[in-house]
Design an enzyme around this catalytic site. Structure first.
Site, PDB file in Angstrom:
ATOM      1  N   LYS A  76      -7.548  -4.035  -2.479  1.00 44.96           N
ATOM      2  CA  LYS A  76      -8.172  -4.586  -1.282  1.00 44.96           C
ATOM      3  C   LYS A  76      -8.854  -3.492  -0.469  1.00 44.96           C
ATOM      4  O   LYS A  76      -8.577  -2.303  -0.658  1.00 44.96           O
ATOM      5  CB  LYS A  76      -7.135  -5.308  -0.417  1.00 44.96           C
ATOM      6  CG  LYS A  76      -6.036  -4.396   0.150  1.00 44.96           C
ATOM      7  CD  LYS A  76      -4.980  -5.215   0.873  1.00 44.96           C
ATOM      8  CE  LYS A  76      -3.898  -4.327   1.479  1.00 44.96           C
ATOM      9  NZ  LYS A  76      -4.358  -3.527   2.624  1.00 44.96           N
ATOM     10  N   ASP A 136       0.774  -1.250   0.000  1.00 42.07           N
ATOM     11  CA  ASP A 136       0.000   0.000   0.000  1.00 42.07           C
ATOM     12  C   ASP A 136       0.805   1.300   0.000  1.00 42.07           C
ATOM     13  O   ASP A 136       0.451   2.251   0.706  1.00 42.07           O
ATOM     14  CB  ASP A 136      -0.955   0.019   1.203  1.00 42.07           C
ATOM     15  CG  ASP A 136      -1.840  -1.206   1.293  1.00 42.07           C
ATOM     16  OD1 ASP A 136      -1.882  -1.990   0.321  1.00 42.07           O
ATOM     17  OD2 ASP A 136      -2.493  -1.397   2.325  1.00 42.07           O
ATOM     18  N   CYS A 196      -2.187  -2.258   8.276  1.00 39.60           N
ATOM     19  CA  CYS A 196      -2.064  -3.286   7.239  1.00 39.60           C
ATOM     20  C   CYS A 196      -0.843  -4.177   7.426  1.00 39.60           C
ATOM     21  O   CYS A 196      -0.914  -5.384   7.171  1.00 39.60           O
ATOM     22  CB  CYS A 196      -2.064  -2.634   5.858  1.00 39.60           C
ATOM     23  SG  CYS A 196      -3.622  -1.773   5.498  1.00 39.60           S
TER      24      CYS A 196
END
Length: 197
Positions: free
Chosen positions: A78, A18, A111
């Site tokens: 996601k 990310d 995350c």
């Protein structure tokens, strides 16, 4: 293998989590963290270690930043904090179910942490590259790394990971890796962490 955490080019995978445009102004030491992650990615390409890239809700958070150098990697999109989506699990299966994971990206307490817990619960060995991981808050970052260490994650630096992977100056790719290490990794503010080690 889970005993001492010795990395190997065989059975390893790099997870890039990310590193997206909307995080650029808010993540602590973002530029330096991405620089270290880019080095890891280059090294894994040289050493033929597979790589997986995710993006968290790219419609709102934007694409992966170009300086990561992840062209050619198709991002797995996601909404979950964990990277272990069905598509990522499918990719891991197609790679022969690697058992060692080199993990970097953002955010440490969200995350990265959720991904690491999922991987550990699957019996995988997790190596978090501390100078290639960050958060909006340095406090969250350092506490997340400490908490993950309690759970059995191995913490390392970019240079430490690269040298473990080649292990010997006679390695056929050593000179290429050495070029990536010509300049020390940029400081990402981790020295405070060592007071708690």
């Amino acid at each position: 293998m889970a005993g001492i955490g010795r990395l190997s080019t065989k059975g390893s995978v790099l997870l890039l989590c990310d590193m997206q445009e909307k995080f650029r102004p808010t993540i602590f030491q973002f530029t330096n963290v991405v620089s270290n992650a880019a080095r890891l990615l280059q090294a894994c390409r040289i050493l033929n270690i597979p790589q997986i890239l995710t993006e968290q809700y790219p419609k709102g958070l934007g694409p992966t930043v170009p300086e990561l150098g992840a062209e050619g990697l198709k991002p797995h999109t996601k909404t979950s904090f964990s990277m272990m989506t069905e598509s990522v699990q499918s990719s891991l299966k197609s790679m022969g179910d690697p058992q060692q994971v080199i993990l970097c990206g953002i955010e440490a307490q969200a995350c990265i942490a959720c991904t690491a817990y999922d991987l550990l619960e699957r019996g995988m060995e997790v190596h978090i590259v501390a100078d290639a991981v960050s958060s909006r808050s340095q406090t969250d970052r350092l506490f997340a790394l400490s908490r993950l260490r309690q759970s059995g994650v191995f913490l390392n630096t970019t240079e430490g990971v690269l040298l473990q992977l080649v292990q010997d100056a006679k390695h056929p790719n050593f000179k290429e890796i050495q070029k990536l290490l010509a300049h020390p990794s940029p400081d990402t503010g981790l020295l405070a962490f060592f007071s708690s080690l």
